[in-house]
Design a protein around this motif. Sequence first.
Motif, PDB file in Angstrom:
ATOM      1  N   ILE A 164      15.849  70.513   1.642  1.00 41.81           N
ATOM      2  CA  ILE A 164      17.050  70.591   2.485  1.00 41.81           C
ATOM      3  C   ILE A 164      17.285  69.263   3.185  1.00 41.81           C
ATOM      4  N   PHE A 165      16.228  68.697   3.771  1.00 40.54           N
ATOM      5  CA  PHE A 165      16.386  67.462   4.539  1.00 40.54           C
ATOM      6  C   PHE A 165      16.773  66.295   3.637  1.00 40.54           C
ATOM      7  N   LEU A 166      16.184  66.233   2.442  1.00 43.06           N
ATOM      8  CA  LEU A 166      16.530  65.155   1.515  1.00 43.06           C
ATOM      9  C   LEU A 166      17.992  65.272   1.066  1.00 43.06           C
ATOM     10  N   GLU A 170      20.867  62.483   1.855  1.00 41.81           N
ATOM     11  CA  GLU A 170      21.680  61.904   0.790  1.00 41.81           C
ATOM     12  C   GLU A 170      23.164  62.067   1.082  1.00 41.81           C
ATOM     13  N   ARG A 171      23.548  63.244   1.542  1.00 44.54           N
ATOM     14  CA  ARG A 171      24.960  63.508   1.839  1.00 44.54           C
ATOM     15  C   ARG A 171      25.413  62.738   3.084  1.00 44.54           C
ATOM     16  N   ILE A 172      24.533  62.587   4.079  1.00 41.40           N
ATOM     17  CA  ILE A 172      24.894  61.806   5.271  1.00 41.40           C
ATOM     18  C   ILE A 172      25.142  60.352   4.888  1.00 41.40           C
ATOM     19  N   ILE A 190      15.882  64.945  12.155  1.00 44.02           N
ATOM     20  CA  ILE A 190      15.192  64.938  10.858  1.00 44.02           C
ATOM     21  C   ILE A 190      16.148  64.578   9.726  1.00 44.02           C
ATOM     22  N   PHE A 191      17.425  64.975   9.834  1.00 43.77           N
ATOM     23  CA  PHE A 191      18.399  64.648   8.786  1.00 43.77           C
ATOM     24  C   PHE A 191      18.622  63.133   8.732  1.00 43.77           C
ATOM     25  N   TYR A 192      18.680  62.508   9.897  1.00 44.93           N
ATOM     26  CA  TYR A 192      18.940  61.068   9.940  1.00 44.93           C
ATOM     27  C   TYR A 192      17.687  60.267   9.593  1.00 44.93           C
ATOM     28  N   ILE A 193      16.499  60.811   9.867  1.00 43.64           N
ATOM     29  CA  ILE A 193      15.267  60.156   9.405  1.00 43.64           C
ATOM     30  C   ILE A 193      15.257  60.100   7.879  1.00 43.64           C
TER      31      ILE A 193
END
Length: 633
Positions: A164-166, A170-172, A190-193
């Motif tokens: 999910i985070f990867l 990628e989408r961010i 965690i999404f931005y990391i």
Amino acid sequence: SAARLGALAATLGLTLIVALGLAGLAPARRAQRLERALLADGWLYPACLALAALLAGALLLLGVTLGVHSGPLAGPAAGLRRILPLPALAGLLCAQTLLGLGLAYRAHLNARGLRASLPQVYRRLFVGLLPLWAALLFLLLSAAVFWVFSPAQHGRVPGHDSGIFLYFGERINAGALPYRDLWDHKPPLIFYIDALGLRLGQGVWGVWALEWLSLALAAAAAYRLLHGVVRPWAQLVGVAALVMGFARVFEGGNLTEEFALPLQFASLLLMLRLARGRGRWPAALGWGVLLGTSLMLKQTTLGVWLAMLLVYAYLRGRAREPFPWAEALAAAGGLGLVAAGWVAYLASRHILWDFWDVAYRYNFLYSDISPQDRLRALGVVFEYLRDFSGIFWFGMAVFVVALARLALTRRRPPVLLLVALLDVPIEIGLIGLSGENYFHYFLTLLPAMVILGAYGADGLAAWLAQRGHPVAGAAGAGGAAALILAAGFGFLWQIQHSPPEVFIPQVVDYVREHTQEGDTLVMWGSQTTINYLSGRQAPTRFVHQKPLFRAGYASDALSAEMLADLQRRPPALIIQTFLGSTPFVSPDSQGGCSLPAGSYSPHTVALFEYICDHYRFTDTLGKDQWQVFTRRL
């Protein structure tokens, strides 16, 4: 095999180095006796030759591992790549020890006697440069843990949360925003990391490097935290417990709790400064900043901060000191700075309400379980603890002994030990908060286990020293560290040689074969890893459909949004993964499908009917029997 021979050679080298290291820390009389044997009796040359041979062997192994990719040595090289950190660590320590012995021998020749003693030179070289050696050791130990789960390992796929985070990262990087374009109930950091890692490494190698750095920083902070509090060998026990305890529960990595570890240890360092009355308001400011940053990773990581707050309040109250307004305002200011920064960013992107709705309101409902379910969840926590390695068992044993000693003697334990004693029940309560228990939830227990393990080893060494066995105490603590490391590497060896994941790569290959670039894919359930690995985006922000069915959160408007997304960007495939909390349609014998049993809102029914009308069951995938629904032409 080449991997086993390499591991055996590296282990022999490490054993010799540890023996020489113990000799350097031995009492002066025994060290002098060893020195005379080395320098006067001619044993130095065989020792140096053995170390040089081991160093050459380690360099040869590294050269073959990194440089050979074809030919007759390609097979052994591939095997050696699986244990790459081990020969690297052995080679580094061989070179380090050779340097120390060479300098000692040169000093011996120049002095024409034993005035420049081997223990003195040894301590000057190794103790004087201890921060450098410690930093290298932490980096290599962390690399040894993460190498098993690195992208270089064939058949390793991201775990559930990591996928999910990867995908979000990628989408961010492509311009999407969490919560508005991507739905998951974790706070945003965690999404931005992951977005940063993917950008830095042009793929998952960047995320892997950030994880490696995070664990190395946590180990360095733990070592610094224990410095001067316990004996050096007990420090090593603490760091070994951290690294190998981490290996036991991190479930493949790239998780919120692991990135919180260096923040937790850094906060403990600042709390220790506060308790000693040094740099109070700057330390409190940093403490608040670290707390705010951790809350943006996951809210339940705050357990150790709660324990520290209670201990600090107790210490100030016992000393009858006035309320620490400066420290309280500084800590609140640090927390407020982080919160204000995130609020400003999210508000500027018009997703502040979405953040509150998903990361907080949904999580409140997620954790709203009955008292019976909460008790059952706590029981599961203790079942998980039972299945863990000796690291957690040893820490819990020290916890029980320390509590008993506190009750019997009424003597206040050291500050760090008091924090650990309070933190253990807090963390256990937070782990069972949602009723959903996973191994990686126990990462938040590691700071307490590190402190308890170090104090336990230190107490054992002190008890033996009081009875006239100081060397046995140091050897016992060092042996405990060696056993912890050996058990951890044994676990990693099992992981390394476990069968590679087959099912997920099969599904990814199937998706790529039956779709084209630009097609979208819905994984019904919670398997966003497939979207990331296949390169097929989801047509909706609901990459998993839990919010559509969570009692108290689900609404007809959310189902209507999901339906509109599928109509606007119809997915080429919908794959049913049979997650119990996300009901789905069932295929029938006439080529159509039937709606799931239960009562649903009008737009949820319309969503199911749209799927039945526009998709047909075409295939079953692998051992889990996932069902593939293909768009009707």
